[in-house]
Structure formats: C-alpha cells, structure tokens
Scaffold this active site. Structure first.
Site, PDB file in Angstrom:
ATOM      1  N   SER A 172       0.824  -1.218   0.000  1.00 41.18           N
ATOM      2  CA  SER A 172       0.000   0.000   0.000  1.00 41.18           C
ATOM      3  C   SER A 172       0.853   1.262   0.000  1.00 41.18           C
ATOM      4  O   SER A 172       1.700   1.449   0.877  1.00 41.18           O
ATOM      5  CB  SER A 172      -0.893   0.037   1.249  1.00 41.18           C
ATOM      6  OG  SER A 172      -1.812  -1.006   1.215  1.00 41.18           O
ATOM      7  N   HIS A 207      -3.312   0.591  -4.620  1.00 36.80           N
ATOM      8  CA  HIS A 207      -2.765  -0.547  -5.348  1.00 36.80           C
ATOM      9  C   HIS A 207      -3.155  -0.403  -6.825  1.00 36.80           C
ATOM     10  O   HIS A 207      -4.311  -0.595  -7.182  1.00 36.80           O
ATOM     11  CB  HIS A 207      -3.319  -1.868  -4.803  1.00 36.80           C
ATOM     12  CG  HIS A 207      -2.822  -2.211  -3.446  1.00 36.80           C
ATOM     13  ND1 HIS A 207      -1.831  -3.141  -3.225  1.00 36.80           N
ATOM     14  CD2 HIS A 207      -3.149  -1.729  -2.226  1.00 36.80           C
ATOM     15  CE1 HIS A 207      -1.585  -3.230  -1.935  1.00 36.80           C
ATOM     16  NE2 HIS A 207      -2.373  -2.378  -1.300  1.00 36.80           N
ATOM     17  N   HIS A 232      -5.313  -9.322  -1.336  1.00 30.94           N
ATOM     18  CA  HIS A 232      -5.273  -9.709   0.085  1.00 30.94           C
ATOM     19  C   HIS A 232      -6.401 -10.692   0.389  1.00 30.94           C
ATOM     20  O   HIS A 232      -7.429 -10.712  -0.281  1.00 30.94           O
ATOM     21  CB  HIS A 232      -5.487  -8.481   0.981  1.00 30.94           C
ATOM     22  CG  HIS A 232      -4.573  -7.331   0.712  1.00 30.94           C
ATOM     23  ND1 HIS A 232      -4.765  -6.460  -0.336  1.00 30.94           N
ATOM     24  CD2 HIS A 232      -3.456  -6.914   1.350  1.00 30.94           C
ATOM     25  CE1 HIS A 232      -3.797  -5.535  -0.331  1.00 30.94           C
ATOM     26  NE2 HIS A 232      -2.988  -5.795   0.674  1.00 30.94           N
ATOM     27  N   TYR A 284      -8.414 -10.379   2.824  1.00 30.45           N
ATOM     28  CA  TYR A 284      -9.633  -9.660   3.233  1.00 30.45           C
ATOM     29  C   TYR A 284     -10.501  -9.237   2.046  1.00 30.45           C
ATOM     30  O   TYR A 284     -11.672  -8.910   2.210  1.00 30.45           O
ATOM     31  CB  TYR A 284      -9.309  -8.437   4.121  1.00 30.45           C
ATOM     32  CG  TYR A 284      -8.495  -7.348   3.476  1.00 30.45           C
ATOM     33  CD1 TYR A 284      -9.041  -6.474   2.541  1.00 30.45           C
ATOM     34  CD2 TYR A 284      -7.161  -7.171   3.824  1.00 30.45           C
ATOM     35  CE1 TYR A 284      -8.294  -5.484   1.953  1.00 30.45           C
ATOM     36  CE2 TYR A 284      -6.399  -6.171   3.250  1.00 30.45           C
ATOM     37  CZ  TYR A 284      -6.964  -5.332   2.312  1.00 30.45           C
ATOM     38  OH  TYR A 284      -6.206  -4.350   1.734  1.00 30.45           O
ATOM     39  N   GLU A 285      -9.903  -9.250   0.836  1.00 31.55           N
ATOM     40  CA  GLU A 285     -10.716  -8.920  -0.344  1.00 31.55           C
ATOM     41  C   GLU A 285     -11.618 -10.084  -0.728  1.00 31.55           C
ATOM     42  O   GLU A 285     -12.459  -9.958  -1.619  1.00 31.55           O
ATOM     43  CB  GLU A 285      -9.796  -8.546  -1.510  1.00 31.55           C
ATOM     44  CG  GLU A 285      -9.064  -7.229  -1.268  1.00 31.55           C
ATOM     45  CD  GLU A 285      -7.996  -6.949  -2.309  1.00 31.55           C
ATOM     46  OE1 GLU A 285      -8.360  -6.455  -3.387  1.00 31.55           O
ATOM     47  OE2 GLU A 285      -6.809  -7.220  -2.046  1.00 31.55           O
ATOM     48  N   ALA A 337       2.958  -2.086   3.894  1.00 34.34           N
ATOM     49  CA  ALA A 337       2.772  -1.021   4.877  1.00 34.34           C
ATOM     50  C   ALA A 337       2.327  -1.715   6.164  1.00 34.34           C
ATOM     51  O   ALA A 337       1.524  -2.646   6.116  1.00 34.34           O
ATOM     52  CB  ALA A 337       1.713  -0.049   4.409  1.00 34.34           C
ATOM     53  N   MET A 389      -1.511  -6.846   6.852  1.00 32.92           N
ATOM     54  CA  MET A 389      -2.529  -7.766   6.320  1.00 32.92           C
ATOM     55  C   MET A 389      -2.041  -8.461   5.054  1.00 32.92           C
ATOM     56  O   MET A 389      -2.843  -8.788   4.168  1.00 32.92           O
ATOM     57  CB  MET A 389      -3.820  -6.991   6.038  1.00 32.92           C
ATOM     58  CG  MET A 389      -4.361  -6.234   7.244  1.00 32.92           C
ATOM     59  SD  MET A 389      -5.760  -5.193   6.807  1.00 32.92           S
ATOM     60  CE  MET A 389      -5.923  -4.205   8.302  1.00 32.92           C
ATOM     61  N   SER A 390      -0.729  -8.682   4.961  1.00 33.17           N
ATOM     62  CA  SER A 390      -0.199  -9.264   3.722  1.00 33.17           C
ATOM     63  C   SER A 390       1.115  -9.999   3.980  1.00 33.17           C
ATOM     64  O   SER A 390       1.421 -10.351   5.109  1.00 33.17           O
ATOM     65  CB  SER A 390       0.034  -8.143   2.704  1.00 33.17           C
ATOM     66  OG  SER A 390       1.102  -7.315   3.118  1.00 33.17           O
ATOM     67  N   ASN A 420       2.257   3.758  10.674  1.00 40.06           N
ATOM     68  CA  ASN A 420       1.559   4.313  11.835  1.00 40.06           C
ATOM     69  C   ASN A 420       1.978   3.562  13.088  1.00 40.06           C
ATOM     70  O   ASN A 420       2.437   2.427  13.013  1.00 40.06           O
ATOM     71  CB  ASN A 420       0.043   4.177  11.656  1.00 40.06           C
ATOM     72  CG  ASN A 420      -0.379   2.741  11.402  1.00 40.06           C
ATOM     73  OD1 ASN A 420      -0.164   2.211  10.301  1.00 40.06           O
ATOM     74  ND2 ASN A 420      -0.946   2.112  12.390  1.00 40.06           N
ATOM     75  N   HIS A 460      -6.706   4.309   6.663  1.00 41.40           N
ATOM     76  CA  HIS A 460      -6.002   3.921   5.429  1.00 41.40           C
ATOM     77  C   HIS A 460      -5.313   5.147   4.809  1.00 41.40           C
ATOM     78  O   HIS A 460      -4.253   5.031   4.198  1.00 41.40           O
ATOM     79  CB  HIS A 460      -6.998   3.306   4.433  1.00 41.40           C
ATOM     80  CG  HIS A 460      -6.352   2.685   3.221  1.00 41.40           C
ATOM     81  ND1 HIS A 460      -5.336   1.756   3.308  1.00 41.40           N
ATOM     82  CD2 HIS A 460      -6.563   2.884   1.890  1.00 41.40           C
ATOM     83  CE1 HIS A 460      -4.961   1.406   2.077  1.00 41.40           C
ATOM     84  NE2 HIS A 460      -5.684   2.082   1.204  1.00 41.40           N
TER      85      HIS A 460
HETATM   86  N1  HPA Z   1      -2.641  -2.609  11.252  1.00 46.95           N
HETATM   87  C1  HPA Z   1      -2.814  -3.501  10.253  1.00 46.95           C
HETATM   88  N2  HPA Z   1      -2.391  -3.288   9.024  1.00 46.95           N
HETATM   89  C2  HPA Z   1      -1.770  -2.142   8.759  1.00 46.95           C
HETATM   90  C3  HPA Z   1      -1.562  -1.167   9.749  1.00 46.95           C
HETATM   91  C4  HPA Z   1      -2.020  -1.417  11.064  1.00 46.95           C
HETATM   92  O1  HPA Z   1      -1.865  -0.604  11.996  1.00 46.95           O
HETATM   93  N3  HPA Z   1      -0.904  -0.138   9.162  1.00 46.95           N
HETATM   94  C5  HPA Z   1      -0.724  -0.482   7.864  1.00 46.95           C
HETATM   95  N4  HPA Z   1      -1.251  -1.696   7.613  1.00 46.95           N
END
Ligand code: HPA
Length: 278
Positions: free
Chosen positions: A33, A64, A86, A88-89, A116, A217-218, A241, A253
């Site tokens: 991402s 993406h 992913h 989750y998709e 990310a 998540m990847s 973050n 996001h």
């Molecule tokens: N949690 C999960 N996935 C993420 C995060 C997060 O804080 N930041 C970027 N992808």
C-alpha cells in the site's frame, strides 16, 4: 470450498505474461500500500494490467495500481507487482499465492516483498523501514495457510521447513546497503492478520506479548509460498503508523498511504542497492 491452484492454471498465467514481454526476470517484487511508485524507476518497462491475466487476483484497494511492471532496474531483470491482493478482499489463500507461483515458473529466484505496517514495537516511528527477520503466521496457524490443498510437488515438499523464510544473505546485504546509504533500518517480526478491520487495543497488546514488532494484512502468504518453492525472500515493512496499544489514537487507510510518500524514497534506495549487489 477453497479454491486450490493447479500447475495448468499457473502456467496459463505464465503463458499470458510471456506473450506480453520478452524480459526473463530473475527478481520479483511485490509493492504494498502506497509503495507502488517504486516501480516508476524501472526503465523500458512492459506493463500488464492484472485483468489481462487469466484468473489473476485483481487488487481492489486504493493505493494498489494493479499491474505487472517488467523491465530493468540496476542491471537486473525484474518483475514487479504494483499492487497485490489480500485475503480480506475475499480471495482464498492459495489464490493470494498465485502471483508468486507465476514468478517461480518464470524463473524468479529472489523475491523482495514489501508492505505497509503498523508499529507494535514502541521504538518504531512512522516512516521507518523494518527488515523482516521472521514472521508470525497467525492466519496460517488458524487454518488458512496458502499451501493448504493438494501439494504441488513441482515446487516443493508437502511439509516445508520454515526455520529461515527470510534469507540470511539478503538480510546481511540489506543491512550493508542501509549503512552505506544512511538509512535507519529497524528489524523485527511481522504478523499478518486477516483484516480488514484494524486491531483493537487488546489485539495489539496480545500481539506485543507474543513477540510481534509490526502488524499488517499481507506478505506472510506470499513469503510462505516463495519459500516453499525455494525462492530466496527479503521482506521490508514501511512503518506507516504507530499501533494503538492504549486505545487513544485512530488508524486510517489515508495515513497509511500518506506515510508511503516518506517511505518510498528510502525503500527505493534500499531496493536499488540490494539489486545492484545481487
Ligand atoms: N494494522 C494492520 N495493518 C496495517 C496497519 C495497522 O496498523 N498499518 C498499515 N497496515
């Protein structure tokens, strides 16, 4: 019923890629991402939008782009995924691994996988890079391993060892390149969660307690499939973050994509340096 991969299905995609490029990439890259701009530095690239590839898991997420970029970077032929899919998709785990299988059938020997991630380790700051030394395959442990289903013997064994997913030589190379370029490089353990909801403070305290440094998540499915097939893997998280262990900050996001702008120049130097030295 899960969707499993077959060699015929993988090779149909390989065929479609080969019809659109004459490059023979030895390095694969997956850009997470907000990290897609790294692919812009690739010279004379052939670009293949994912919908042109039969059965390819198309990425539906903002940030993406959704295309293969195949060309040359630092003298190496590279196949780059500008955007990924992913779990989750809604894609089954084996399908999330399809792009790596395609790379392997095309002769890719090294995979650089990026993402990310949120910092669970309190010493990490947004904008940092973290080299993955290991991962926690939490979704896999809970039953969603990308290798579930009939084993594809052409790639690797039924019960593959996972004691060293992230190649030690590549780790050392990345450390050297970081020092040479004045890039601060954190190191740690990444966990892949199913998402798409971000974590609760209790989730994050749990992850910290079990030794996680960064959460996303990847990456884990792709790295698992890569290692199963004998591909050498290097993984890098762009810390977007601080994870919200105390429940007093909000994760969005948008901030993940924003952090990508700070991370991309550093990640580009790191990746270019590693490619040059390969
Ligand atoms: N949690 C999960 N996935 C993420 C995060 C997060 O804080 N930041 C970027 N992808």
């Amino acid at each position: 019923m899960s969707e499993f991969l077959t060699l015929a299905r993988i090779d149909a995609v390989v065929q479609a890629v080969k019809e659109r490029t004459d490059y023979q990439p030895s390095v694969g890259m997956i850009l997470g991402s907000g990290l897609g701009p790294l692919a812009e530095s690739i010279a004379n690239a052939d670009k293949i939008p994912y919908p042109n590839l039969p059965g390819w898991p198309v990425s539906t997420v903002q940030g993406h782009t959704g295309q293969l970029v195949i060309g040359e970077l630092e003298g190496k032929q590279v196949l780059v995924m500008q955007g990924r899919s992913h779990f989750y998709e809604g894609y089954d785990m084996p399908l999330v691994g399809l792009p790596v299988r395609v790379m392997q059938r095309m002769g890719v020997e090294v995979l650089i996988v990026t993402n990310a991630a949120g910092a669970v380790n309190p010493d990490f700051e947004p904008g940092d890079l973290m080299l993955l030394t290991d991962h926690l395959n939490l979704i896999g442990m809970a039953g969603n391993n990308p290798l579930r289903g009939p084993n594809l013997e052409e790639f690797g064994p039924r019960f593959p060892d996972m004691s060293q997913v992230y190649d030690h030589e590549l780790l050392d190379l990345a450390r050297d390149v970081a020092v040479e370029n004045g890039i601060t490089l954190q190191e740690g353990v990444y966990v892949c969660l199913a998402g798409p909801s971000f974590e609760t403070p209790a989730d994050l305290r749990f992850l910290r307690a079990v030794g996680v440094d960064a959460v996303g998540m990847s990456t884990v499915p792709e790295a698992t499939v890569a290692h199963h097939g004998g591909t050498r893997v290097m993984g890098v998280s762009g810390i977007s973050n601080k994870a919200n262990l105390d429940g007093n900050t909000v994760t969005t996001h948008e901030e993940v994509l924003e952090a990508g702008q700070v991370i991309v120049p550093k990640l580009t130097s790191l990746v270019r340096g590693v490619l040059k030295a390969l």
